[in-house]
Design an enzyme around this catalytic site. Structure first.
Site, short mmCIF file in Angstrom:
data_model
loop_
_atom_site.label_atom_id
_atom_site.label_comp_id
_atom_site.label_asym_id
_atom_site.label_seq_id
_atom_site.Cartn_x
_atom_site.Cartn_y
_atom_site.Cartn_z
N HIS A 113 34.19 41.06 7.13
CA HIS A 113 35.14 42.16 7.32
C HIS A 113 36.57 41.81 6.93
O HIS A 113 37.46 42.63 7.15
CB HIS A 113 35.15 42.63 8.77
CG HIS A 113 33.91 43.32 9.20
ND1 HIS A 113 33.71 44.68 9.05
CD2 HIS A 113 32.78 42.85 9.76
CE1 HIS A 113 32.52 45.00 9.52
NE2 HIS A 113 31.92 43.91 9.96
N LYS A 115 47.21 52.67 13.16
CA LYS A 115 46.36 51.49 12.95
C LYS A 115 47.01 50.32 13.66
O LYS A 115 48.15 50.44 14.13
CB LYS A 115 46.21 51.18 11.46
CG LYS A 115 47.56 51.15 10.71
CD LYS A 115 47.38 50.92 9.22
CE LYS A 115 47.03 52.18 8.46
NZ LYS A 115 45.66 52.21 7.94
N ARG A 116 46.30 49.18 13.75
CA ARG A 116 46.93 48.02 14.36
C ARG A 116 48.22 47.65 13.61
O ARG A 116 48.35 47.90 12.41
CB ARG A 116 45.96 46.84 14.34
CG ARG A 116 44.86 46.97 15.37
CD ARG A 116 45.41 47.02 16.79
NE ARG A 116 45.86 45.72 17.24
CZ ARG A 116 45.16 44.90 18.00
NH1 ARG A 116 43.95 45.24 18.42
NH2 ARG A 116 45.64 43.73 18.37
N LYS A 123 49.48 45.46 6.75
CA LYS A 123 49.32 46.91 6.72
C LYS A 123 50.63 47.62 6.37
O LYS A 123 50.66 48.81 6.10
CB LYS A 123 48.77 47.40 8.06
CG LYS A 123 47.33 46.93 8.33
CD LYS A 123 46.84 47.38 9.69
CE LYS A 123 45.51 46.77 10.09
NZ LYS A 123 44.34 47.41 9.44
N THR A 180 38.99 52.48 7.72
CA THR A 180 38.12 53.60 8.08
C THR A 180 38.97 54.76 8.58
O THR A 180 38.57 55.92 8.46
CB THR A 180 37.10 53.19 9.17
OG1 THR A 180 37.79 52.42 10.16
CG2 THR A 180 35.97 52.36 8.58
N LYS A 190 38.80 58.96 8.02
CA LYS A 190 38.92 59.99 9.07
C LYS A 190 40.02 60.99 8.71
O LYS A 190 39.85 62.21 8.85
CB LYS A 190 39.24 59.34 10.42
CG LYS A 190 38.11 58.46 10.95
CD LYS A 190 38.56 57.52 12.06
CE LYS A 190 37.55 56.38 12.22
NZ LYS A 190 38.04 55.26 13.03
#
Ligand code: NBG
Length: 832
Positions: free
Chosen positions: A367, A558-559, A564, A666, A670
């Protein structure tokens, strides 16, 4: 039989409004022990959950019995995390009785929303990896696949995040405090799990060398089962979570010493094993307790899997035909050594036979490629905690390297890269290599990620085993992420194309032609607006901030992680703020920047970024010169429940990681499924989302993974130059560094500015800034044209069918697991 029991028996099964209402009243009194006047919302939640649970039990047993009778091949999904969230609406919805339940509650003078909101959010995971496991459970059950989830029943889930003075503060998440009505405790399903001790060599009955693990500490793993209701209620699968229990085998020597309390204390401590989820997302801290958690749940699960297999078989050669074990990341990879131990030491198989069975049974999903996330346990730690496993790992390694040596012809560098042991510095076991070697299939989670696996971390293994790596692009369940979370849009979709999309999301493609239908566009917009109002109310409740429902809801949830790049978004926010202040007469498109996400408690930079977002919000939101055209909100405690409110309301979806670093994502799926347009890099599954929704319907910007790789390799990147040549970037950074957002502590953001400048800007925030701003401008321009925006939004929803986790799970089932749907026989009519 007592008439009351008989009537309860029938009541249990009834799915109509009256039956539900009667059974709620019955449950409230006889199981929760309250009368209607004294009952709190939480009491009602427990009541309703227990009544709903009643309605799945018969079908659950039917399902389990059918798997048993058919001796079906099962898939076992081993995961340290299952981020399942709330289950009430999910169960009602999959049983098809949401309306009936609402009406029954209505007749009791209760609101469904109040009851639903009393359920704690089961946060047994950090982020995408844990949520993926939960989506897979839903997809397996909904498609009748014999799938079991195995994990840990953490007493404390992921911490609760609050902001104090703008800083993240962590509080324990006590989701079990008032009991969990969904689970069934199984005190009889109990397995011993050992730690420490030593290995004894002896001669077995035929004089062969054999080993036993002795003088070890023991803990018991006790099972808790949660039914996983598939869509339509046909198949009810099982999520089995292990809880640590102290053994009762006291050392009587202690009693004679009068050290009874000490012995008991030791015992109690062993129950700490399942106490708390480690709050790290994609980083490893290498703590011994974490290794013990990994082994604890893996060993218990394997013992349980073998017990089930042995009900029908007396030898092991058929294990791979009856059990597929999927390793969700390397967290359960010690299972490879554990299955070898069980087969060789306990069941006396020959090593080579055991190895063949093991490899054919396991498969491994990678992952992340982030080096700090690749698990590597110190050899000395494994030697101490799991001495027999260390021997087995050495043996696997020796056999593999010996076989490979002949071919590698003196390429020692390659051999040392392939080794299970990293010999550089403190010797460590590379769990990724162990997982690779012990599995027949290894997969990545998006096309790009899988390619990069082949080129980077597993390049040498890929050369040795060219057929082993395969891709399985992630997916999300449309039941939770569209049907439940977005009733406004899902009802609209169903009125137009029927409800087939719920179990076959590819059917949502029928909406494509509706993108040109002006009436449908109007209705689509109305649904989005309804969701935006709901989010605006939530924002007001959570932060006290009023936001314009007609502004662009620009969402990054998100985290918190540097890769990110929430920072890129913050820099754009500041640049936009400056532009608005500089040009007050321009008619700006109002923008609401919505952030949410937790930072790992020990990740200081991520926590500083949280503080920065809150500081920027404070300045921007209270500056009258921007006329409310810009608002910034950071919502606290992002979790599955919050996601269900935020995602359906988003206009723009921020997927802006440095290319090559987000394995899949993911949340991106969504958001697009719910009609948000993506602004993103060509990273992870964004690449495939672009292919499906069409390049015209997504805002792509920034460097590609190859460009990132080349730039880093050249060593020639100089953020200072980029900053100097971009006035708006320079101004934003200067404001941060001179304390414009932190007048109380002007140096507060020095570490951030440092990282983006002299630190070399590892995540290439400055490199992508200009192109990001260009893409943002394009989005804002498009938003001025509601018809065109809506058309593209509809095309996003219509083209996301492929990203259903049903599709993903089917690919696993067909290409890795070789498992097939089993139709449970429900002998009797209706729900039993
Ligand atoms: C995460 C990746 C995401 C991916 C999920 C699910 C880890 C180790 N990895 O990009 O960062 O979507 O896994 O595959 O948490």
């Amino acid at each position: 039989m007592d008439a009351r029991f008989k009537s309860r028996d029938i009541e249990r099964r009834s799915l109509d409004v009256d039956g539900l209402k009667r059974s709620f009243l019955e449950w409230l009194v006889y199981s929760v022990g309250k009368d209607a006047r004294a009952a709190t919302r939480r009491d009602w939640f427990h009541t309703v959950a227990l009544a709903v649970r009643d309605r799945v039990v018969d079908r659950w047993m039917d399902t389990t019995r059918s798997y048993y009778h058919e001796d079906a091949k099962r898939v076992y999904y081993l995961s340290l995390e299952f981020l399942i969230g709330r289950l009430l609406t999910n169960s009602l919805s999959n049983l098809g009785i949401v309306d009936e339940c609402r009406q029954a509650l209505d007749r009791l003078g209760l609101s469904m929303e109040d009851v639903v909101d009393a359920e704690p959010d089961a946060a047994l995971g950090n982020g995408g990896l844990g949520r993926l496991a939960a989506c897979f459970l839903d997809s397996m059950a909904s498609q009748g696949l014999p799938g079991y989830g195995y994990g840990i029943r953490y007493e404390f889930g992921l911490f609760e995040q609050r902001f104090e003075n703008g800083w993240q503060v962590e509080y324990p998440e006590q989701w079990l405090q008032f009991g969990n009505p969904w689970e069934f405790a199984r005190p009889e399903v109990l397995y011993p799990v050992q730690f420490y001790g030593r290995v004894e060599e002896f001669r077995d009955s035929v004089g062969e060398r054999a080993y036993r693990w002795v003088d070890a500490d023991r803990v018991l793993a006790m099972a808790y089962d949660t039914p996983v209701v598939g869509f339509g209620g046909e198949t009810i699968n099982t999520l089995r979570l292990w809880s640590a229990r102290a053994t009762r085998d006291f050392n009587f020597g202690h009693f004679n010493d009068g050290a009874y309390m000490k012995a008991v204390e030791q015992k109690i401590l062993s129950e700490n094993l399942s106490r708390v989820l480690y709050p790290n997302d994609a980083t490893e801290t290498g703590k011994e307790l974490r290794l013990k958690q990994e082994y604890f749940f893996t060993s218990a699960s394997l013992q349980d899997i073998l017990r089930r297999y042995l009900q029908h078989h007396s030898t092991f050669e058929n294990l791979p035909n009856k059990a597929a074990i999927q390793l969700n990341d390397t967290h359960p990879a010690i299972g490879i050594a554990e299955l070898m131990r069980l087969l060789v030491d306990q069941h006396a198989l020959r090593w080579d036979d055991a190895w063949e069975i093991t490899r054919a049974t396991f498969a491994y999903t990678n992952h992340t490629l982030l080096p700090e996330a690749l698990e590597a346990w110190p050899v000395r730690m494994i030697e101490r905690v799991l001495p027999r496993h260390m021997q087995i790992i050495y043996e696997i390694n020796a056999k593999f390297l010996n076989r490979t040596k002949a071919k590698a012809a003196g390429d020692n560098a390659k051999l040392s890269r392939l080794s299970l042991i990293d010999e550089r510095g403190e010797r460590r076991v590379r769990m990724g290599n162990l997982a690779f070697l012990g599995s027949h299939k290894v997969n990545g989670v998006s096309a790009l990620h899988t390619d990069l696996m082949k080129q980077t971390v597993f390049a040498d293994f890929h050369e040795e085993f060219p057929d082993r790596i395969n891709n399985k692009t992630n997916g999300i369940t449309p039941r939770r992420w569209l049907k439940q979370a977005n009733p406004a849009l899902s009802e609209l979709i169903t009125t137009r194309i029927g409800e087939g999309w719920i179990s076959d999301l590819s059917q949502i493609a029928a909406l494509r032609e509706k993108a040109d239908d002006v009436v449908f566009r109007e209705e689509f917009r109305r649904a989005k607006r309804k969701n935006k109002k709901r989010l605006a109310a939530y924002i007001a409740r959570q932060t006290g901030e009023e936001v314009l429902v007609d502004s662009i809801f620009d969402v990054q949830v998100k985290r918190m992680h540097e890769y990110k790049r929430q920072l890129l978004n913050v820099l754009h926010t500041i640049a936009l703020y400056n532009e608005m202040r500089d040009n007050p007469t321009v008619s700006w498109v109002p923008v609401t920047k919505v952030f949410a996400g937790k930072a790992a408690p020990s990740y200081h930079m991520a926590k500083l970024i949280i503080k920065l977002i809150n500081d920027v919000a404070k300045v921007v939101n209270h500056d009258p010169s921007v006329h409310d055209n810009l608002k910034v909100v950071l919502l606290p405690n992002y979790n599955v429940t919050a996601a269900e409110i935020i995602i359906p309301a988003a206009d723009l979806s921020e997927q802006i990681s440095t290319a090559g670093m987000e394995a899949s994502g993911t949340g991106n799926m969504k958001l697009a499924l719910n009609g948000a347009l993506t602004i993103g890099t060509l990273d992870g599954a964004n690449v495939e989302i672009r292919e499906h929704v069409g390049a015209d319907n997504i805002f792509i910007f920034g460097m590609t993974a190859d460009e990132v790789n080349d730039l880093r390799a050249s060593g020639g990147f100089n953020p200072r130059e980029v900053i100097a040549s971009n006035p708006s970037l320079k101004r934003a950074l200067d404001m941060i560094s001179t304390g414009a957002f932190s007048p109380d502590d002007r140096n507060r953001y020095h570490p951030i500015v440092q990282a983006l400048t002299d630190g070399g800007d590892h995540f290439l925030v400055t490199a992508d800034f200009a192109d990001y701003c260009r893409a943002q401008d394009a989005a804002m321009q498009l938003y001025r044209d509601p018809e065109e925006w809506t058309r593209k939004a509809i095309l996003n929803t219509a083209n996301m069918g492929w990203f259903s986790s049903d599709r993903t799970v089917n690919e696993y089932a067909g290409e890795i697991w070789d498992v097939h749907p089993v139709k449970p026989s429900h002998d009797g009519e209706g729900f039993r």
